[in-house]
Design a protein around this motif. Structure first.
Motif, PDB file in Angstrom:
ATOM      1  N   THR A  21      11.595  10.892 -17.638  1.00 41.47           N
ATOM      2  CA  THR A  21      12.059  10.698 -16.258  1.00 41.47           C
ATOM      3  C   THR A  21      10.888  10.327 -15.359  1.00 41.47           C
ATOM      4  OG1 THR A  21      11.846  13.058 -15.678  1.00 41.47           O
ATOM      5  CG2 THR A  21      13.937  12.339 -16.605  1.00 41.47           C
ATOM      6  N   PHE A  22       9.730  10.929 -15.610  1.00 37.75           N
ATOM      7  CA  PHE A  22       8.536  10.520 -14.869  1.00 37.75           C
ATOM      8  C   PHE A  22       8.230   9.053 -15.148  1.00 37.75           C
ATOM      9  CE2 PHE A  22       7.167  14.875 -13.879  1.00 37.75           C
ATOM     10  CZ  PHE A  22       6.487  14.678 -12.691  1.00 37.75           C
ATOM     11  N   GLN A  23       8.295   8.663 -16.422  1.00 38.08           N
ATOM     12  CA  GLN A  23       7.950   7.289 -16.798  1.00 38.08           C
ATOM     13  C   GLN A  23       8.882   6.285 -16.142  1.00 38.08           C
ATOM     14  OE1 GLN A  23       5.232   6.400 -18.393  1.00 38.08           O
ATOM     15  NE2 GLN A  23       5.815   4.260 -18.012  1.00 38.08           N
ATOM     16  N   HIS A  24      10.145   6.641 -15.985  1.00 41.61           N
ATOM     17  CA  HIS A  24      11.105   5.747 -15.340  1.00 41.61           C
ATOM     18  C   HIS A  24      10.679   5.459 -13.902  1.00 41.61           C
ATOM     19  CE1 HIS A  24      15.622   4.815 -14.433  1.00 41.61           C
ATOM     20  NE2 HIS A  24      14.867   3.731 -14.451  1.00 41.61           N
ATOM     21  N   THR A  25      10.337   6.520 -13.165  1.00 39.26           N
ATOM     22  CA  THR A  25       9.906   6.331 -11.771  1.00 39.26           C
ATOM     23  C   THR A  25       8.593   5.563 -11.699  1.00 39.26           C
ATOM     24  OG1 THR A  25      11.000   8.385 -11.119  1.00 39.26           O
ATOM     25  CG2 THR A  25       9.323   7.519  -9.626  1.00 39.26           C
ATOM     26  N   LEU A  26       7.655   5.879 -12.588  1.00 39.98           N
ATOM     27  CA  LEU A  26       6.372   5.165 -12.597  1.00 39.98           C
ATOM     28  C   LEU A  26       6.574   3.677 -12.858  1.00 39.98           C
ATOM     29  CD1 LEU A  26       4.171   7.724 -14.586  1.00 39.98           C
ATOM     30  CD2 LEU A  26       3.887   7.085 -12.186  1.00 39.98           C
ATOM     31  N   ALA A  27       7.448   3.340 -13.794  1.00 39.22           N
ATOM     32  CA  ALA A  27       7.689   1.930 -14.111  1.00 39.22           C
ATOM     33  C   ALA A  27       8.268   1.193 -12.915  1.00 39.22           C
ATOM     34  CB  ALA A  27       8.629   1.834 -15.314  1.00 39.22           C
ATOM     35  N   ARG A  28       9.172   1.824 -12.179  1.00 33.96           N
ATOM     36  CA  ARG A  28       9.776   1.175 -11.014  1.00 33.96           C
ATOM     37  C   ARG A  28       8.734   0.963  -9.912  1.00 33.96           C
ATOM     38  NH1 ARG A  28      15.508   4.141  -9.981  1.00 33.96           N
ATOM     39  NH2 ARG A  28      15.845   2.293  -8.681  1.00 33.96           N
ATOM     40  N   LEU A  29       7.878   1.951  -9.692  1.00 34.29           N
ATOM     41  CA  LEU A  29       6.846   1.809  -8.665  1.00 34.29           C
ATOM     42  C   LEU A  29       5.805   0.767  -9.072  1.00 34.29           C
ATOM     43  CD1 LEU A  29       6.340   5.568  -7.700  1.00 34.29           C
ATOM     44  CD2 LEU A  29       7.322   3.780  -6.258  1.00 34.29           C
ATOM     45  N   GLU A  30       5.441   0.743 -10.343  1.00 28.47           N
ATOM     46  CA  GLU A  30       4.483  -0.259 -10.815  1.00 28.47           C
ATOM     47  C   GLU A  30       5.037  -1.672 -10.623  1.00 28.47           C
ATOM     48  OE1 GLU A  30       4.018   1.054 -14.790  1.00 28.47           O
ATOM     49  OE2 GLU A  30       2.514   2.592 -14.296  1.00 28.47           O
ATOM     50  N   THR A  31       6.323  -1.842 -10.839  1.00 23.28           N
ATOM     51  CA  THR A  31       6.951  -3.152 -10.643  1.00 23.28           C
ATOM     52  C   THR A  31       6.909  -3.564  -9.178  1.00 23.28           C
ATOM     53  OG1 THR A  31       8.410  -2.839 -12.552  1.00 23.28           O
ATOM     54  CG2 THR A  31       9.103  -4.448 -10.894  1.00 23.28           C
ATOM     55  N   GLU A  32       7.165  -2.626  -8.277  1.00 20.63           N
ATOM     56  CA  GLU A  32       7.109  -2.940  -6.846  1.00 20.63           C
ATOM     57  C   GLU A  32       5.711  -3.387  -6.434  1.00 20.63           C
ATOM     58  OE1 GLU A  32       9.193  -3.340  -4.572  1.00 20.63           O
ATOM     59  OE2 GLU A  32      11.043  -2.396  -5.259  1.00 20.63           O
ATOM     60  N   VAL A  33       4.696  -2.681  -6.892  1.00 19.26           N
ATOM     61  CA  VAL A  33       3.318  -3.055  -6.556  1.00 19.26           C
ATOM     62  C   VAL A  33       3.001  -4.438  -7.106  1.00 19.26           C
ATOM     63  CG1 VAL A  33       0.879  -2.487  -6.918  1.00 19.26           C
ATOM     64  CG2 VAL A  33       2.514  -0.665  -6.373  1.00 19.26           C
ATOM     65  N   ALA A  34       3.392  -4.696  -8.355  1.00 19.23           N
ATOM     66  CA  ALA A  34       3.107  -5.997  -8.972  1.00 19.23           C
ATOM     67  C   ALA A  34       3.838  -7.118  -8.237  1.00 19.23           C
ATOM     68  CB  ALA A  34       3.518  -5.973 -10.446  1.00 19.23           C
ATOM     69  N   TRP A  35       5.088  -6.885  -7.818  1.00 16.19           N
ATOM     70  CA  TRP A  35       5.844  -7.916  -7.093  1.00 16.19           C
ATOM     71  C   TRP A  35       5.179  -8.237  -5.760  1.00 16.19           C
ATOM     72  CZ3 TRP A  35       8.414  -8.018  -2.366  1.00 16.19           C
ATOM     73  CH2 TRP A  35       9.249  -9.127  -2.153  1.00 16.19           C
TER      74      TRP A  35
ATOM     75  N   GLU B 290       0.820  -1.205   0.000  1.00 15.86           N
ATOM     76  CA  GLU B 290       0.000   0.000   0.000  1.00 15.86           C
ATOM     77  C   GLU B 290       0.857   1.260   0.000  1.00 15.86           C
ATOM     78  OE1 GLU B 290      -3.231   0.169  -0.601  1.00 15.86           O
ATOM     79  OE2 GLU B 290      -2.927  -1.984  -0.931  1.00 15.86           O
ATOM     80  N   ALA B 291       2.001   1.210   0.672  1.00 17.64           N
ATOM     81  CA  ALA B 291       2.901   2.370   0.676  1.00 17.64           C
ATOM     82  C   ALA B 291       3.414   2.644  -0.741  1.00 17.64           C
ATOM     83  CB  ALA B 291       4.067   2.134   1.633  1.00 17.64           C
ATOM     84  N   TYR B 292       3.806   1.576  -1.444  1.00 22.17           N
ATOM     85  CA  TYR B 292       4.252   1.758  -2.829  1.00 22.17           C
ATOM     86  C   TYR B 292       3.097   2.214  -3.718  1.00 22.17           C
ATOM     87  CZ  TYR B 292       8.925  -0.234  -2.247  1.00 22.17           C
ATOM     88  OH  TYR B 292      10.233  -0.452  -1.889  1.00 22.17           O
ATOM     89  N   ALA B 293       1.917   1.664  -3.504  1.00 19.26           N
ATOM     90  CA  ALA B 293       0.760   2.051  -4.311  1.00 19.26           C
ATOM     91  C   ALA B 293       0.415   3.521  -4.094  1.00 19.26           C
ATOM     92  CB  ALA B 293      -0.435   1.169  -3.971  1.00 19.26           C
ATOM     93  N   THR B 294       0.567   3.992  -2.852  1.00 20.77           N
ATOM     94  CA  THR B 294       0.303   5.406  -2.562  1.00 20.77           C
ATOM     95  C   THR B 294       1.304   6.302  -3.280  1.00 20.77           C
ATOM     96  OG1 THR B 294      -0.647   4.869  -0.395  1.00 20.77           O
ATOM     97  CG2 THR B 294       0.148   7.118  -0.716  1.00 20.77           C
ATOM     98  N   GLN B 295       2.577   5.906  -3.253  1.00 22.16           N
ATOM     99  CA  GLN B 295       3.592   6.670  -3.974  1.00 22.16           C
ATOM    100  C   GLN B 295       3.310   6.683  -5.472  1.00 22.16           C
ATOM    101  OE1 GLN B 295       7.772   5.978  -3.004  1.00 22.16           O
ATOM    102  NE2 GLN B 295       7.148   4.948  -1.127  1.00 22.16           N
ATOM    103  N   LEU B 296       2.892   5.530  -5.984  1.00 18.11           N
ATOM    104  CA  LEU B 296       2.593   5.417  -7.407  1.00 18.11           C
ATOM    105  C   LEU B 296       1.451   6.352  -7.794  1.00 18.11           C
ATOM    106  CD1 LEU B 296       2.814   4.098 -10.184  1.00 18.11           C
ATOM    107  CD2 LEU B 296       1.409   2.212  -9.320  1.00 18.11           C
ATOM    108  N   GLN B 297       0.386   6.358  -6.994  1.00 14.91           N
ATOM    109  CA  GLN B 297      -0.754   7.219  -7.318  1.00 14.91           C
ATOM    110  C   GLN B 297      -0.381   8.688  -7.199  1.00 14.91           C
ATOM    111  OE1 GLN B 297      -3.733   6.043  -8.597  1.00 14.91           O
ATOM    112  NE2 GLN B 297      -3.882   8.221  -9.071  1.00 14.91           N
ATOM    113  N   ALA B 298       0.426   9.024  -6.190  1.00  7.09           N
ATOM    114  CA  ALA B 298       0.866  10.411  -6.032  1.00  7.09           C
ATOM    115  C   ALA B 298       1.688  10.853  -7.235  1.00  7.09           C
ATOM    116  CB  ALA B 298       1.683  10.561  -4.746  1.00  7.09           C
ATOM    117  N   MET B 299       2.565   9.970  -7.724  1.00  6.23           N
ATOM    118  CA  MET B 299       3.378  10.309  -8.888  1.00  6.23           C
ATOM    119  C   MET B 299       2.518  10.430 -10.140  1.00  6.23           C
ATOM    120  SD  MET B 299       6.404  11.117  -9.830  1.00  6.23           S
ATOM    121  CE  MET B 299       7.556  10.534  -8.592  1.00  6.23           C
ATOM    122  N   ARG B 300       1.515   9.560 -10.278  1.00  2.66           N
ATOM    123  CA  ARG B 300       0.606   9.665 -11.418  1.00  2.66           C
ATOM    124  C   ARG B 300      -0.173  10.980 -11.382  1.00  2.66           C
ATOM    125  NH1 ARG B 300      -1.754   3.473 -11.168  1.00  2.66           N
ATOM    126  NH2 ARG B 300      -0.235   2.512 -12.609  1.00  2.66           N
ATOM    127  N   ASN B 301      -0.651  11.357 -10.191  1.00  2.00           N
ATOM    128  CA  ASN B 301      -1.394  12.609 -10.054  1.00  2.00           C
ATOM    129  C   ASN B 301      -0.516  13.801 -10.406  1.00  2.00           C
ATOM    130  OD1 ASN B 301      -3.594  11.133  -9.193  1.00  2.00           O
ATOM    131  ND2 ASN B 301      -3.239  11.522  -7.020  1.00  2.00           N
TER     132      ASN B 301
END
Length: 211
Positions: A152-166, A125-136
């Motif tokens: 550069t935004f896409q790079h961070t989004l991809a890393r956060l999306e991977t953490e949530v999926a893992w 949930e912590a990673y998902a919150t960061q992901l949503q904040a970055m998307r917003n």
């Protein structure tokens, strides 16, 4: 490579002289703590250290209304050389820092499944919150971004999306992962005489036969 130095020197080289509050505000708006390992609160200290090293210099003071006077800094020639060195090192470095959680996960045999699952869900949930904040934030500033800034935004989004999926995958498989780990000989050596410390392996010859 020092991310705070790279950010401050880069901002001064890109936008011209700025005072500390402007630099810190830029870091807060860009949420550099989420994607660039730059803590806005550390920038004032970085400014003073770099001034002492001759990388930046005070060019004037500014005062608005009753606000305290603020020192405006500019980058020096030595600072530009440092900026290039920091930038080149960062671009050449290929780094994915190990996550201590991976190591800790190997030693959770004494944790109840419910407890471990709760910890992993909190991390997810912590990673998902960061992901949503970055998307917003991406949506809010997208009209002002260059294509390079979007990447550069896409790079961070991809890393956060991977953490949530893992984390989703680990949580889905958690009961089986725990069961498989619990059956491993190293987990309960007393159940596996051949692996028990201090106990020799069974002889190849039948019991009673002499060598």
């Amino acid at each position: 490579m020092n991310s705070s130095r790279l950010f401050v020197l880069g901002m001064l080289a890109r936008k011209g002289p700025m005072h500390g509050h402007q630099i810190r505000r830029a870091a807060q708006i860009d949420r550099t703590d989420m994607w660039a390992d730059v803590k806005p609160g550390s920038l004032y200290g970085a400014l003073h250290r770099m001034e002492g090293e001759g990388l930046i210099e005070a060019v004037r003071t500014e005062q608005e209304g009753r606000m305290p006077a603020r020192t405006v800094y500019g980058i020096t020639e030595e600072g530009r050389r440092e900026l290039h060195a920091q930038r080149d090192e960062a671009l050449r470095r290929v780094s994915l820092p190990p996550d201590p959680a991976d190591l800790a996960l190997l030693f959770t045999g004494d944790m109840a499944e419910q407890t471990l699952g709760g910890v992993l869900r909190n991390r997810r949930e912590a990673y998902a919150t960061q992901l949503q904040a970055m998307r917003n934030m991406r949506e809010e500033v997208d009209a002002y971004l260059t294509d390079l800034e979007r990447m550069t935004f896409q790079h961070t989004l991809a890393r956060l999306e991977t953490e949530v999926a893992w984390h989703d995958e680990v949580l889905r498989r958690l009961p089986k992962l725990i069961a498989d780990d619990d059956r491993h000989p190293d987990r309960h050596p007393d159940r596996h005489p051949d692996r028990h410390p201090g106990r020799s392996a069974r002889p190849d010859t039948p019991e009673g036969d002499s060598a």
